[in-house]
Motif scaffolding. Sequence first.
Motif, PDB file in Angstrom:
ATOM      1  N   GLU B  86       0.848  -1.192   0.000  1.00  0.00           N
ATOM      2  CA  GLU B  86       0.000   0.000   0.000  1.00  0.00           C
ATOM      3  C   GLU B  86       0.887   1.247   0.000  1.00  0.00           C
ATOM      4  O   GLU B  86       1.733   1.405   0.872  1.00  0.00           O
ATOM      5  CB  GLU B  86      -0.858  -0.023   1.277  1.00  0.00           C
ATOM      6  CG  GLU B  86      -1.812   1.140   1.398  1.00  0.00           C
ATOM      7  CD  GLU B  86      -3.148   0.904   0.702  1.00  0.00           C
ATOM      8  OE1 GLU B  86      -3.243  -0.041  -0.102  1.00  0.00           O
ATOM      9  OE2 GLU B  86      -4.075   1.667   0.982  1.00  0.00           O
ATOM     10  N   PRO B  87       0.721   2.108  -0.987  1.00  0.00           N
ATOM     11  CA  PRO B  87       1.553   3.313  -0.994  1.00  0.00           C
ATOM     12  C   PRO B  87       1.418   4.084   0.321  1.00  0.00           C
ATOM     13  O   PRO B  87       0.318   4.246   0.833  1.00  0.00           O
ATOM     14  CB  PRO B  87       0.977   4.123  -2.157  1.00  0.00           C
ATOM     15  CG  PRO B  87       0.419   3.093  -3.083  1.00  0.00           C
ATOM     16  CD  PRO B  87      -0.129   2.024  -2.183  1.00  0.00           C
ATOM     17  N   GLY B  88       2.540   4.514   0.858  1.00  0.00           N
ATOM     18  CA  GLY B  88       2.530   5.265   2.111  1.00  0.00           C
ATOM     19  C   GLY B  88       2.709   4.389   3.332  1.00  0.00           C
ATOM     20  O   GLY B  88       2.902   4.887   4.434  1.00  0.00           O
ATOM     21  N   THR B  89       2.655   3.070   3.160  1.00  0.00           N
ATOM     22  CA  THR B  89       2.771   2.161   4.301  1.00  0.00           C
ATOM     23  C   THR B  89       4.107   1.432   4.235  1.00  0.00           C
ATOM     24  O   THR B  89       4.394   0.750   3.258  1.00  0.00           O
ATOM     25  CB  THR B  89       1.615   1.143   4.280  1.00  0.00           C
ATOM     26  OG1 THR B  89       0.387   1.860   4.203  1.00  0.00           O
ATOM     27  CG2 THR B  89       1.621   0.292   5.529  1.00  0.00           C
ATOM     28  N   PHE B  90       4.907   1.608   5.285  1.00  0.00           N
ATOM     29  CA  PHE B  90       6.228   0.949   5.275  1.00  0.00           C
ATOM     30  C   PHE B  90       6.626   0.490   6.655  1.00  0.00           C
ATOM     31  O   PHE B  90       7.796   0.407   7.003  1.00  0.00           O
ATOM     32  CB  PHE B  90       7.298   1.875   4.673  1.00  0.00           C
ATOM     33  CG  PHE B  90       7.233   3.308   5.152  1.00  0.00           C
ATOM     34  CD1 PHE B  90       6.427   4.219   4.502  1.00  0.00           C
ATOM     35  CD2 PHE B  90       7.974   3.727   6.240  1.00  0.00           C
ATOM     36  CE1 PHE B  90       6.354   5.546   4.936  1.00  0.00           C
ATOM     37  CE2 PHE B  90       7.920   5.047   6.677  1.00  0.00           C
ATOM     38  CZ  PHE B  90       7.100   5.967   6.024  1.00  0.00           C
ATOM     39  N   SER B 288      -2.799   4.758   1.131  1.00  0.00           N
ATOM     40  CA  SER B 288      -3.331   5.556   0.013  1.00  0.00           C
ATOM     41  C   SER B 288      -4.777   5.264  -0.344  1.00  0.00           C
ATOM     42  O   SER B 288      -5.415   6.060  -1.014  1.00  0.00           O
ATOM     43  CB  SER B 288      -2.474   5.324  -1.218  1.00  0.00           C
ATOM     44  OG  SER B 288      -2.611   3.987  -1.642  1.00  0.00           O
ATOM     45  N   SER B 289      -5.335   4.138   0.106  1.00  0.00           N
ATOM     46  CA  SER B 289      -6.686   3.819  -0.333  1.00  0.00           C
ATOM     47  C   SER B 289      -7.774   4.459   0.523  1.00  0.00           C
ATOM     48  O   SER B 289      -8.935   4.420   0.160  1.00  0.00           O
ATOM     49  CB  SER B 289      -6.883   2.304  -0.365  1.00  0.00           C
ATOM     50  OG  SER B 289      -6.612   1.778   0.904  1.00  0.00           O
ATOM     51  N   VAL B 290      -7.417   5.049   1.650  1.00  0.00           N
ATOM     52  CA  VAL B 290      -8.470   5.617   2.497  1.00  0.00           C
ATOM     53  C   VAL B 290      -8.755   7.057   2.077  1.00  0.00           C
ATOM     54  O   VAL B 290      -7.904   7.718   1.498  1.00  0.00           O
ATOM     55  CB  VAL B 290      -8.121   5.545   4.008  1.00  0.00           C
ATOM     56  CG1 VAL B 290      -7.667   4.151   4.396  1.00  0.00           C
ATOM     57  CG2 VAL B 290      -7.084   6.588   4.390  1.00  0.00           C
ATOM     58  N   PRO B 291      -9.961   7.535   2.361  1.00  0.00           N
ATOM     59  CA  PRO B 291     -10.309   8.892   1.921  1.00  0.00           C
ATOM     60  C   PRO B 291      -9.387   9.962   2.521  1.00  0.00           C
ATOM     61  O   PRO B 291      -9.042   9.916   3.699  1.00  0.00           O
ATOM     62  CB  PRO B 291     -11.734   9.070   2.429  1.00  0.00           C
ATOM     63  CG  PRO B 291     -12.270   7.689   2.550  1.00  0.00           C
ATOM     64  CD  PRO B 291     -11.115   6.839   2.954  1.00  0.00           C
ATOM     65  N   ILE B 292      -9.020  10.917   1.692  1.00  0.00           N
ATOM     66  CA  ILE B 292      -8.212  12.052   2.114  1.00  0.00           C
ATOM     67  C   ILE B 292      -9.094  13.007   2.916  1.00  0.00           C
ATOM     68  O   ILE B 292     -10.286  13.090   2.654  1.00  0.00           O
ATOM     69  CB  ILE B 292      -7.643  12.748   0.852  1.00  0.00           C
ATOM     70  CG1 ILE B 292      -6.670  13.856   1.212  1.00  0.00           C
ATOM     71  CG2 ILE B 292      -8.759  13.293  -0.031  1.00  0.00           C
ATOM     72  CD1 ILE B 292      -5.955  14.449  -0.009  1.00  0.00           C
ATOM     73  N   LEU B 293      -8.511  13.683   3.920  1.00  0.00           N
ATOM     74  CA  LEU B 293      -9.271  14.675   4.686  1.00  0.00           C
ATOM     75  C   LEU B 293      -8.520  16.000   4.711  1.00  0.00           C
ATOM     76  O   LEU B 293      -7.296  16.015   4.864  1.00  0.00           O
ATOM     77  CB  LEU B 293      -9.479  14.200   6.127  1.00  0.00           C
ATOM     78  CG  LEU B 293     -10.544  13.129   6.389  1.00  0.00           C
ATOM     79  CD1 LEU B 293     -10.668  12.886   7.887  1.00  0.00           C
ATOM     80  CD2 LEU B 293     -11.894  13.519   5.805  1.00  0.00           C
ATOM     81  N   PRO B 294      -9.244  17.099   4.599  1.00  0.00           N
ATOM     82  CA  PRO B 294      -8.599  18.402   4.736  1.00  0.00           C
ATOM     83  C   PRO B 294      -8.248  18.671   6.196  1.00  0.00           C
ATOM     84  O   PRO B 294      -8.747  17.990   7.091  1.00  0.00           O
ATOM     85  CB  PRO B 294      -9.663  19.385   4.240  1.00  0.00           C
ATOM     86  CG  PRO B 294     -10.961  18.671   4.369  1.00  0.00           C
ATOM     87  CD  PRO B 294     -10.673  17.203   4.294  1.00  0.00           C
ATOM     88  N   ALA B 408     -11.479   3.773  -5.909  1.00  0.00           N
ATOM     89  CA  ALA B 408     -12.564   4.749  -6.035  1.00  0.00           C
ATOM     90  C   ALA B 408     -12.563   5.790  -4.914  1.00  0.00           C
ATOM     91  O   ALA B 408     -12.797   6.972  -5.152  1.00  0.00           O
ATOM     92  CB  ALA B 408     -13.902   4.023  -6.071  1.00  0.00           C
ATOM     93  N   TRP B 409     -12.297   5.336  -3.697  1.00  0.00           N
ATOM     94  CA  TRP B 409     -12.409   6.236  -2.551  1.00  0.00           C
ATOM     95  C   TRP B 409     -11.501   7.461  -2.617  1.00  0.00           C
ATOM     96  O   TRP B 409     -11.962   8.581  -2.357  1.00  0.00           O
ATOM     97  CB  TRP B 409     -12.150   5.486  -1.235  1.00  0.00           C
ATOM     98  CG  TRP B 409     -13.242   4.534  -0.869  1.00  0.00           C
ATOM     99  CD1 TRP B 409     -14.543   4.574  -1.310  1.00  0.00           C
ATOM    100  CD2 TRP B 409     -13.143   3.408   0.002  1.00  0.00           C
ATOM    101  NE1 TRP B 409     -15.248   3.537  -0.761  1.00  0.00           N
ATOM    102  CE2 TRP B 409     -14.422   2.795   0.049  1.00  0.00           C
ATOM    103  CE3 TRP B 409     -12.111   2.856   0.762  1.00  0.00           C
ATOM    104  CZ2 TRP B 409     -14.692   1.666   0.819  1.00  0.00           C
ATOM    105  CZ3 TRP B 409     -12.377   1.727   1.521  1.00  0.00           C
ATOM    106  CH2 TRP B 409     -13.650   1.135   1.557  1.00  0.00           C
ATOM    107  N   PRO B 410     -10.215   7.305  -2.917  1.00  0.00           N
ATOM    108  CA  PRO B 410      -9.360   8.496  -2.922  1.00  0.00           C
ATOM    109  C   PRO B 410      -9.860   9.550  -3.916  1.00  0.00           C
ATOM    110  O   PRO B 410      -9.803  10.745  -3.635  1.00  0.00           O
ATOM    111  CB  PRO B 410      -7.987   7.977  -3.367  1.00  0.00           C
ATOM    112  CG  PRO B 410      -8.020   6.521  -3.134  1.00  0.00           C
ATOM    113  CD  PRO B 410      -9.453   6.101  -3.258  1.00  0.00           C
ATOM    114  N   VAL B 411     -10.360   9.089  -5.059  1.00  0.00           N
ATOM    115  CA  VAL B 411     -10.829  10.034  -6.064  1.00  0.00           C
ATOM    116  C   VAL B 411     -12.111  10.714  -5.587  1.00  0.00           C
ATOM    117  O   VAL B 411     -12.241  11.939  -5.612  1.00  0.00           O
ATOM    118  CB  VAL B 411     -11.077   9.311  -7.410  1.00  0.00           C
ATOM    119  CG1 VAL B 411     -11.627  10.274  -8.447  1.00  0.00           C
ATOM    120  CG2 VAL B 411      -9.783   8.662  -7.903  1.00  0.00           C
ATOM    121  N   ALA B 412     -13.059   9.914  -5.109  1.00  0.00           N
ATOM    122  CA  ALA B 412     -14.329  10.481  -4.657  1.00  0.00           C
ATOM    123  C   ALA B 412     -14.109  11.462  -3.500  1.00  0.00           C
ATOM    124  O   ALA B 412     -14.704  12.545  -3.468  1.00  0.00           O
ATOM    125  CB  ALA B 412     -15.274   9.359  -4.228  1.00  0.00           C
TER     126      ALA B 412
END
Lengths: 334, 447
Positions: B86-90, B288-294, B408-412
């Motif tokens: 998963e991008p961002g997970t290391f 990277s797959s979870v929704p982004i938040l401001p 789908a989630w990151p885009v939405a």
Amino acid sequence: MVKITFDGIEVEVEEGTTILNAARKIGGEVVPPAMCYYTPLKGSGGKCRACLVKVAAGSVKDPRPMPKLVASCITPVQDGMVVENTTNPDVLAARKGVVEMLLINHPLDCPICDQAGECDLQNFAYEHGTSGTRYEEERRTFDKIDIGPLIQLHMTRCILCYRCVYTADQITEKRVHGVLGRGDAAEIGTYIENVIDNEFSGNVIDVCPVGALTDKTFRFKNRVWFTKPLDAHRDCPKCSGKVVLWMRGNDVLRVTGRKDQYGEVQEFICNECRFDHKDPQDWTIEGPRHIDQRSVIATNHYELPVLNVPVVPNLPGSTEEDLKSTPFNLGRQV
Amino acid sequence: MGRKLLTEHINVEGIETFDVYRKHGGYASVEKALKTMTPEEVVEEVKTSGLRGRGGAGFPTGMKWSFLAKPEGKPRYLVCNADESEPGTFKDRYLMEKLPHLLVEGMITSSYALGCRTSYIYIRGELMYILRILEKAIAEAYANGFLGENILGSGYSLDLHVHPGGGAYICGEETALLESLEGKRGNPRNKPPFPAVWGLYGSPTVVNNVESIATVPWIVNNTAAEYAKIGVGRSTGTKLISAGGNINKPGVYEIEMGITVEEFIYSEEYCGGIWKGRDMKAVIAGGSSVPILPKDLILKTAAGEDRLMTYESLSDGGFATGTMLGSGGFFVMDDQTCIVRHTWTLARFYHHESCGQCSPCREGTGWLEKVLHRIEYGHGHMHDIDLLVSVAKQIEGNTICPLGDAAAWPVAAAVRHFREEFEWHVKHPEQATSPGAVFNKNASVLA
Ligand SMILES: Cc1cc2nc3c(=O)[nH]c(=O)nc-3n(C[C@H](O)[C@H](O)[C@H](O)COP(=O)(O)O)c2cc1C
Ligand code: SF4
Ligand code: SF4
Ligand code: FES
């Protein structure tokens, strides 16, 4: 036996039956479309998402609705299940979505495609899609791939249903073709441009729902709706020898397996029957093949609709159900 | 300083060797479990601890274990999911590199609990050097009687293998992983049946994340009750968070569940604030797959309370105002980050990694990428923005495995929370495509 309600219709089926097959028991308009599922092939189904339905109640024991739409072709029924198909707007929207997705990379070259008239995707799009597309990007195309003298692989049209892969895997001994690559770069391919040449390979043509795999001995010879399908058989040591001959005048233009009302072959046939016997003398002709009235092929009236002719019961290849469900019955023997 | 259950000894010189690891209390859980506990008791401990799977979905580990079918005459398998793509997970990579014996110990104790005779670690193919580290640790464990026949004279025997994948993100999905481990194409299977009933080679199988398994020794050694004391509510224990992006101190941190997001981002113990003193624009909290938040939504819940680093608090508000803890890949973006470009990058990844089995994901991920690419490069239309949402909706929930949702989630979510930025790209293509240009919400001009 378990009872389920499908689009408001109650039906009783054996335990372990899938929702799709329960719907097929009802028959007619309510049956969900299927692109990747193919009854005789183990493991098929679940991929194309054409058959998604809403389970509004899981069972008597657990009446909660299932959170997501489920693929009806692989989901077994439970006693007391309530399924919504044509009655659920989410299902219809999802189906429109699936048509739109499938048509992104499938060219609309029906006028020059050999599968025109007997293409599952054509029917699916006609019944569940919209007339336009919102896709403006470049589409994928492929160079011609030679996989031998009998079968034409036209990869551009492939919708990656995996049916041909399962067929080759399950009914032939040495599978030389499969899916290569990932995502929308995935393709049906033979290992380093191999030839597909075992005795039952021709069946991949019959299972292909679109025009990606077609019969090289028939290509461009005719349109299917100009031909006359006849049930016929021969004494074959390798297969049942039960086929459909697609004739024009006295010429056998093509030989295929016999398909049921859901487009699935009743029995797989060998390559010898399919490709090597194009002389009508080789066959015992049983009678005309019943073709669904709504089918594009039916529009050329090779089975002349004759009104007020007594029903011919047990016409070979026709089920009683067919006879009951059509206003016209077959009165003509060829 | 928060308590460290996994990483307490991570910086000890030579901890990657058996002897040093053992001196620092290593393999105690194997001794305790095999000599003093029944397998059922170990399962019960993990259940009571409240440990939730650290691979992303957060499913209670003990419950998953108790679902494992126990048919007579069929082997059972434990498979460790070390694919971590998963991008961002290391975080798993860090743990395995520094503390290989912790994972081996966890595998032995967990395998004993589940009654497995053979277990596998399926590791991402790119991590060949870590595979060697693990192989060495496994060899040492064999040599010291912790693997193989009749471990510590207890009558329990276990073989442990490491298997490298071919480098496909989808092989981190548990059923695709099993297909791949069986030597086939890494396509997810239809579920049900779940792996607990029909897993590796058709046998009952548990698939667990590296961090989940590495937590088991601590629980066995220190009891479930002690573990459950750490954390908040149903988010017990500690969690490894891999923090990246525009922060002063990127890295892997072990946090006690329940510290505030604000503390995690701004305190010196963890991320140390936003680099160059800039303002924070957005956060992806769980890979990277979870929704982004401001910024405002990541720091406070919709009700105005402090957002905590727990499963519940992060997902508070559903997808309208919340997100997910996911795999703990915490990605911070400053006010110079272009959300459109960023979203396009993610869409590109998911497009590339879709296995291509189901139509909505196979075709939809590419479509999303292409539309985003167009908008980013100044060729978008206003209707493209709604098109993105519509296509994402056509994918979400309609696919075989959750990769479709992950695409789908990151885009939405990006369109939901940063719509103005997408519109700005469409309306001002020249500005948007000039080098270094970024939409500035307050000035409504270039930053
Ligand atoms: C596309 C996709 C990729 C995944 N990649 C990983 C991964 O790299 N590592 C991981 O532990 N879980 C991954 N998962 C989650 C696994 O399917 C599974 O839920 C997890 O390994 C279970 O372990 P846990 O219960 O310990 O969390 C992925 C899931 C999906 C849908
Ligand atoms: S070639 Fe035809 S049968 Fe084979 S996967 Fe493609 S569409 Fe399906
Ligand atoms: S959702 Fe995507 S990755 Fe998952 S099975 Fe379908 S095509 Fe493959
Ligand atoms: S027919 Fe059910 S998913 Fe394809």
